[in-house]
Motif scaffolding. Structure first.
Motif, PDB file in Angstrom:
ATOM      1  N   MET A   1       0.845  -1.202   0.000  1.00 48.68           N
ATOM      2  CA  MET A   1       0.000   0.000   0.000  1.00 48.68           C
ATOM      3  C   MET A   1       0.883   1.256   0.000  1.00 48.68           C
ATOM      4  N   LEU A   2       1.967   1.236   0.783  1.00 50.59           N
ATOM      5  CA  LEU A   2       2.871   2.394   0.858  1.00 50.59           C
ATOM      6  C   LEU A   2       3.580   2.628  -0.471  1.00 50.59           C
ATOM      7  N   VAL A   3       4.047   1.537  -1.076  1.00 48.87           N
ATOM      8  CA  VAL A   3       4.774   1.681  -2.351  1.00 48.87           C
ATOM      9  C   VAL A   3       3.833   2.222  -3.434  1.00 48.87           C
ATOM     10  N   GLN A   4       2.577   1.795  -3.407  1.00 49.08           N
ATOM     11  CA  GLN A   4       1.604   2.339  -4.367  1.00 49.08           C
ATOM     12  C   GLN A   4       1.390   3.838  -4.122  1.00 49.08           C
ATOM     13  N   ALA A   5       1.403   4.252  -2.858  1.00 47.28           N
ATOM     14  CA  ALA A   5       1.277   5.679  -2.544  1.00 47.28           C
ATOM     15  C   ALA A   5       2.491   6.443  -3.079  1.00 47.28           C
ATOM     16  N   MET A   6       3.682   5.830  -2.984  1.00 47.45           N
ATOM     17  CA  MET A   6       4.903   6.479  -3.482  1.00 47.45           C
ATOM     18  C   MET A   6       4.853   6.645  -5.004  1.00 47.45           C
ATOM     19  N   ARG A   7       4.338   5.632  -5.694  1.00 46.56           N
ATOM     20  CA  ARG A   7       4.136   5.738  -7.139  1.00 46.56           C
ATOM     21  C   ARG A   7       3.228   6.922  -7.468  1.00 46.56           C
ATOM     22  N   GLY A   8       2.139   7.023  -6.696  1.00 48.37           N
ATOM     23  CA  GLY A   8       1.179   8.111  -6.899  1.00 48.37           C
ATOM     24  C   GLY A   8       1.813   9.468  -6.650  1.00 48.37           C
ATOM     25  N   LEU A   9       2.695   9.528  -5.669  1.00 45.56           N
ATOM     26  CA  LEU A   9       3.409  10.786  -5.376  1.00 45.56           C
ATOM     27  C   LEU A   9       4.293  11.176  -6.552  1.00 45.56           C
ATOM     28  N   ALA A  10       5.008  10.195  -7.104  1.00 41.38           N
ATOM     29  CA  ALA A  10       5.904  10.479  -8.234  1.00 41.38           C
ATOM     30  C   ALA A  10       5.101  10.964  -9.439  1.00 41.38           C
ATOM     31  N   GLU A  11       3.937  10.386  -9.645  1.00 40.75           N
ATOM     32  CA  GLU A  11       3.068  10.835 -10.751  1.00 40.75           C
ATOM     33  C   GLU A  11       2.655  12.287 -10.566  1.00 40.75           C
ATOM     34  N   ARG A  12       2.565  12.726  -9.316  1.00 46.37           N
ATOM     35  CA  ARG A  12       2.180  14.112  -9.035  1.00 46.37           C
ATOM     36  C   ARG A  12       3.392  15.045  -8.994  1.00 46.37           C
ATOM     37  N   GLY A  13       4.601  14.487  -9.132  1.00 40.80           N
ATOM     38  CA  GLY A  13       5.799  15.324  -9.172  1.00 40.80           C
ATOM     39  C   GLY A  13       6.526  15.472  -7.849  1.00 40.80           C
ATOM     40  N   THR A  14       6.194  14.639  -6.877  1.00 37.21           N
ATOM     41  CA  THR A  14       6.889  14.671  -5.584  1.00 37.21           C
ATOM     42  C   THR A  14       7.668  13.366  -5.408  1.00 37.21           C
ATOM     43  N   GLY A  15       8.924  13.491  -5.030  1.00 36.59           N
ATOM     44  CA  GLY A  15       9.757  12.313  -4.824  1.00 36.59           C
ATOM     45  C   GLY A  15       9.591  11.754  -3.415  1.00 36.59           C
ATOM     46  N   SER A  16       9.877  10.473  -3.264  1.00 34.81           N
ATOM     47  CA  SER A  16       9.828   9.874  -1.931  1.00 34.81           C
ATOM     48  C   SER A  16      10.773   8.691  -1.880  1.00 34.81           C
ATOM     49  N   PHE A  17      11.211   8.355  -0.699  1.00 30.93           N
ATOM     50  CA  PHE A  17      12.056   7.165  -0.548  1.00 30.93           C
ATOM     51  C   PHE A  17      11.727   6.450   0.756  1.00 30.93           C
ATOM     52  N   LEU A  18      11.645   5.138   0.629  1.00 35.74           N
ATOM     53  CA  LEU A  18      11.246   4.266   1.735  1.00 35.74           C
ATOM     54  C   LEU A  18      12.488   3.547   2.247  1.00 35.74           C
ATOM     55  N   VAL A  19      12.830   3.776   3.506  1.00 32.76           N
ATOM     56  CA  VAL A  19      14.071   3.188   4.039  1.00 32.76           C
ATOM     57  C   VAL A  19      13.817   1.838   4.697  1.00 32.76           C
ATOM     58  N   ASP A  20      14.779   0.961   4.557  1.00 31.03           N
ATOM     59  CA  ASP A  20      14.815  -0.244   5.389  1.00 31.03           C
ATOM     60  C   ASP A  20      15.461   0.155   6.709  1.00 31.03           C
ATOM     61  N   LEU A  21      14.806  -0.150   7.796  1.00 34.43           N
ATOM     62  CA  LEU A  21      15.443   0.060   9.090  1.00 34.43           C
ATOM     63  C   LEU A  21      16.448  -1.083   9.289  1.00 34.43           C
ATOM     64  N   PRO A  22      17.600  -0.812   9.912  1.00 35.85           N
ATOM     65  CA  PRO A  22      18.599  -1.877  10.112  1.00 35.85           C
ATOM     66  C   PRO A  22      17.958  -3.115  10.773  1.00 35.85           C
TER      67      PRO A  22
END
Lengths: 88, 231
Positions: free
Chosen positions: B46-67
């Motif tokens: 669900m989060l990754v789909q939201a990130m795709r949607g953000l990129a389509e709107r022109g906003t970048g995002s990055f999802l980190v792996d916690l150690p």
């Protein structure tokens, strides 16, 4: 915020939808006699863990795990009665 | 064309940790701090789909792996909320984050760069996350014919890592979770599920699902919020 009895029942219905992913129409049709544990495939012992914690958070109650026995999840009515007793 | 993910890494404590990026060329870069433990797995799609949607709107995002989580080669039992908070800070610096968004338990560790504008959806208390994992462990033990108590587990966790719902948690992690609340940050926008963002509590579901409408609602809200502050 104190809960009146009707809102406890509403909260339990919302929990079954939110935590277990049971269809809202199925939950809306539940009565006191509707069996839960053993009858709802979504409700296994692992799902119970999440359900109890979410009940605590949403009803602002503490549940002592020693209070929990098999009868708690026997029916929709027994679960609501348990929650109402905890809310006081 | 649908935005494509980029796989990158950030450096933390001598290790490389995985980062999933969309829209790396955009001027606004939102660091996404996922929910913790099993809730992360249940929310990831669900989060990754939201990130795709953000990129389509022109906003970048990055999802980190916690150690210690997801693709990380680091051991989870050596981690604590404190190390995760530092890791979030390191990733924010290395990727030039302009904003930080977190979901559920992510709000317990999202203040590694506390001066950036923060957005939180349905933040969770550490004690609730810990309690659910303890109950899961006790239920599993019970099915295996073993009687385990919460008090016994908490006592054991003072000296050595314990296994809770598939996670090896060290003494520092258990102790920090027991009392952790979402931290104070300079600029906070709080979103409640159902009121501000329509969607479902996917992170509580035993069967992972997705929710395209919820991803879209998050993308719209994060895009508008990030345009209105910081960056």
């Amino acid at each position: 915020m104190p809960f009146v009895p009707d809102s406890v029942e509403t909260t339990i219905r919302e929990l079954l939808v939110d935590v277990l992913g049971v269809a809202p129409a199925t939950v809306a049709a539940m009565t006191d006699d509707t069996p839960l544990f053993g009858a709802l495939p979504e409700l296994d012992s692992m799902a119970v863990a999440g359900l109890l914690t979410e009940m605590e958070d949403r009803l602002d109650i503490m549940i002592d795990d020693d209070d929990i026995d098999g009868e708690l999840f026997e029916s929709f009515g027994s679960l609501v009665a348990f929650a109402k007793a905890k809310v006081g | 064309m649908s935005p494509r993910p980029e796989y990158r890494t950030y450096q933390f404590a001598g290790h490389e940790e995985h980062v999933l990026c969309f829209g790396a060329e955009a001027s606004r870069q939102i660091l996404i701090v996922p929910p913790l433990f099993d809730e992360m797995n249940r929310s990831r799609r669900m989060l990754v789909q939201a990130m795709r949607g953000l990129a389509e709107r022109g906003t970048g995002s990055f999802l980190v792996d916690l150690p210690g989580c997801n693709e990380s080669l680091t051991s989870l039992e050596k981690q604590s909320l404190s190390t995760w908070r530092e890791a979030v800070g390191a990733a924010a610096t290395q990727f030039g984050a302009t904003h930080i968004a977190s979901l559920r338990g992510g709000a317990l560790v999202d203040n590694g760069a506390a001066n950036l504008p923060h957005w939180r959806l349905a933040p969770a208390k550490g004690s609730s996350l810990l309690k659910t994992m303890i109950r899961t462990r006790i239920a599993g033990d019970k099915e295996a014919g073993k009687a385990t108590s919460e008090a016994g587990l908490m006592e054991a966790a003072k000296a050595a890592p314990i296994e809770l719902a598939g996670n090896m948690l060290g003494p520092a992690m258990v102790a920090e979770l027991a009392s952790a609340e979402p931290a104070e940050v300079a600029q906070l926008t709080l979103r409640a599920l159902g009121q501000d963002i329509a969607g479902s509590t996917l992170w509580l579901r035993a069967e992972p699902q997705d929710d395209p409408a919820m991803s879209d609602a998050i993308a719209t809200d994060l895009h508008e919020w990030s345009a209105s502050c910081g960056g």
